[in-house]
Write a protein that holds these residues in place. Structure first.
Motif, short mmCIF file in Angstrom:
data_model
loop_
_atom_site.label_atom_id
_atom_site.label_comp_id
_atom_site.label_asym_id
_atom_site.label_seq_id
_atom_site.Cartn_x
_atom_site.Cartn_y
_atom_site.Cartn_z
N UNK A 1 62.24 56.92 40.09
CA UNK A 1 61.93 58.30 39.71
C UNK A 1 60.44 58.46 39.43
N UNK A 2 59.85 57.47 38.76
CA UNK A 2 58.40 57.54 38.52
C UNK A 2 57.61 57.54 39.81
N UNK A 3 58.02 56.72 40.77
CA UNK A 3 57.35 56.72 42.08
C UNK A 3 57.48 58.06 42.77
N UNK A 4 58.67 58.65 42.68
CA UNK A 4 58.90 59.94 43.32
C UNK A 4 58.03 61.03 42.69
N UNK A 5 57.92 61.03 41.35
CA UNK A 5 57.08 62.02 40.68
C UNK A 5 55.62 61.85 41.08
N UNK A 6 55.18 60.60 41.14
CA UNK A 6 53.79 60.36 41.53
C UNK A 6 53.53 60.83 42.97
N UNK A 7 54.42 60.45 43.88
CA UNK A 7 54.21 60.82 45.29
C UNK A 7 54.31 62.32 45.50
N UNK A 8 55.18 62.96 44.74
CA UNK A 8 55.38 64.40 44.93
C UNK A 8 54.30 65.25 44.26
N UNK A 9 53.88 64.86 43.05
CA UNK A 9 53.03 65.74 42.25
C UNK A 9 51.60 65.24 42.07
N UNK B 1 47.35 62.00 46.35
CA UNK B 1 46.72 62.67 47.50
C UNK B 1 47.43 62.27 48.79
N UNK B 2 47.21 63.08 49.82
CA UNK B 2 47.89 62.83 51.09
C UNK B 2 47.60 61.43 51.64
N UNK B 3 46.34 60.97 51.52
CA UNK B 3 45.99 59.65 52.04
C UNK B 3 46.71 58.54 51.30
N UNK B 4 46.81 58.68 49.98
CA UNK B 4 47.51 57.67 49.18
C UNK B 4 49.00 57.69 49.49
N UNK B 5 49.58 58.89 49.62
CA UNK B 5 51.00 59.00 49.93
C UNK B 5 51.32 58.37 51.29
N UNK B 6 50.41 58.54 52.23
CA UNK B 6 50.62 57.98 53.57
C UNK B 6 50.61 56.46 53.57
N UNK B 7 50.00 55.86 52.55
CA UNK B 7 49.97 54.39 52.44
C UNK B 7 51.15 53.88 51.61
N UNK B 8 51.39 54.52 50.45
CA UNK B 8 52.39 54.01 49.52
C UNK B 8 53.81 54.19 50.03
N UNK B 9 54.10 55.35 50.60
CA UNK B 9 55.49 55.62 50.99
C UNK B 9 56.00 54.65 52.06
N UNK C 1 62.66 57.85 47.63
CA UNK C 1 62.57 58.73 48.81
C UNK C 1 63.41 59.99 48.64
N UNK C 2 64.67 59.83 48.21
CA UNK C 2 65.55 61.00 48.08
C UNK C 2 65.10 61.91 46.93
N UNK C 3 64.63 61.33 45.83
CA UNK C 3 64.15 62.15 44.72
C UNK C 3 62.87 62.90 45.09
N UNK C 4 62.01 62.24 45.83
CA UNK C 4 60.78 62.91 46.27
C UNK C 4 61.11 64.08 47.19
N UNK C 5 62.04 63.89 48.12
CA UNK C 5 62.45 64.98 49.00
C UNK C 5 63.00 66.16 48.20
N UNK C 6 63.79 65.86 47.15
CA UNK C 6 64.35 66.92 46.32
C UNK C 6 63.25 67.68 45.58
#
Length: 302
Positions: free
Chosen positions: A97-105, A108-116, A171-176
């Motif tokens: 859940x913490x990862x999802x909150x970070x990736x969602x909120x 930055x796009x560049x960091x998300x493209x690496x971490x996910x 992944x599913x929490x971030x999508x939500x």
């Protein structure tokens, strides 16, 4: 042009007639497969309970169907499964859940493209690799902290199962959370909320139904995990709450009896289906609870 349209029209009509029937056949195959699995489980389980009392099955604290005297109490297997799942949830839910909150909120796009993609690599690792990782790395580290820990134990298995299901929750929490309209975020910021307040008090509650669904799906995956617990948790069906001891889960027992040494049709063989039905009922109850929570807290946006 008109002549071509006339020539192509019969082909289009044929496709429009055939394709729905093919798609219906695919859907029917899925339904029949599910019905077949439930029927086989139910038939063999009823055959098992003709020889073993259902009351003994759910109350006897010993599980020794392969030894004499024989005991058929499923409680040790159930407790082993729940201990591993509980430990996995303590690891996976906060991190996922913490990862999802970070990736969602926050990310930055560049960091998300690496971490996910890195997170999703965890989902692609074979579970037998996770099992040997638990046995050869996690367990020695834990035994340094807990010297009395068994080599095969519930704690290391639960930790690694939790690591395995992190990508599913994340992944599913971030999508939500990404499905929550940006207008809600803008309204919260307009009221003077901080980014952390928006994430935890606005976005997470708004996406709660999807987040809960990700939890249940991941925990169902943990309950049904086989190779990690078979390798790392041991094969000792024991009614205990101590995660440092060797235990056996439902799936690990099914693997043990399915190796081919047990005669088909024997009472020992039928225990596979009784345990499998118990596992099926457990995951069904979890999914029914998740559906109730999802419907109760579902948010619909225009």
């Amino acid at each position: 042009m008109a002549i071509r349209d006339i020539e192509n029209k019969p082909k289009v009509n044929i496709l429009e007639t055939i394709i729905p029937k093919i798609l219906f056949l695919f859907a029917l195959i899925s339904i029949l497969t599910t019905v077949g699995i439930v029927f086989i489980l139910l038939f063999e389980t009823l055959s098992f309970f003709r020889e073993v009392s259902f009351i003994d099955f759910i109350t006897d604290p010993k599980w020794t169907p392969l030894f004499i005297p024989k005991h058929f109490g499923v409680l040790p297997l159930l407790s082993g499964t729940l201990i591993v799942t509980f430990i996995a949830s303590l690891i996976a839910i906060p991190i996922g859940l913490g990862s999802a909150i970070y990736l969602s909120e926050y990310a930055p796009d560049r960091v998300r493209a690496i971490i996910k993609p890195i997170l999703e690599i965890l989902a692609g690792i074979p579970t037998i690799v996770y099992g040997y990782f638990a046995l050869t790395f996690v367990t020695p580290v834990l035994r340094f902290i807990f010297p009395d820990m068994d080599i095969f134990n519930a704690l290391s298995a639960g930790i690694v199962v939790g690591i395995m299901i992190i990508p599913m929750i994340s992944s599913l929490s971030e999508d939500a959370m990404l499905a929550v309209p940006n207008s809600i975020r803008a309204a919260a910021y307009g009221l003077g909320s901080t980014k952390f307040e928006v994430a935890t008090k606005v976005i997470v509650p708004a996406a709660l139904s999807g987040i809960v669904s990700s939890f249940v799906l991941a925990l169902s995956r943990a309950i049904g995990e086989t190779m990690i617990v078979t390798i790392a948790a041991g094969g000792t069906p024991k009614l205990t709450l101590n995660p440092l001891e060797s235990i056996q889960t439902m799936t690990a027992y099914i693997v043990q009896v399915s190796l081919g040494d047990t005669p088909q049709g024997s009472i020992e063989y039928k225990t596979i289906f009784a345990v499998g039905m118990s596992l099926f009922v457990l995951t069904l109850i979890m999914n029914l609870i998740a559906q109730y929570i999802t419907k109760k807290y579902r948010e619909e946006y225009q």
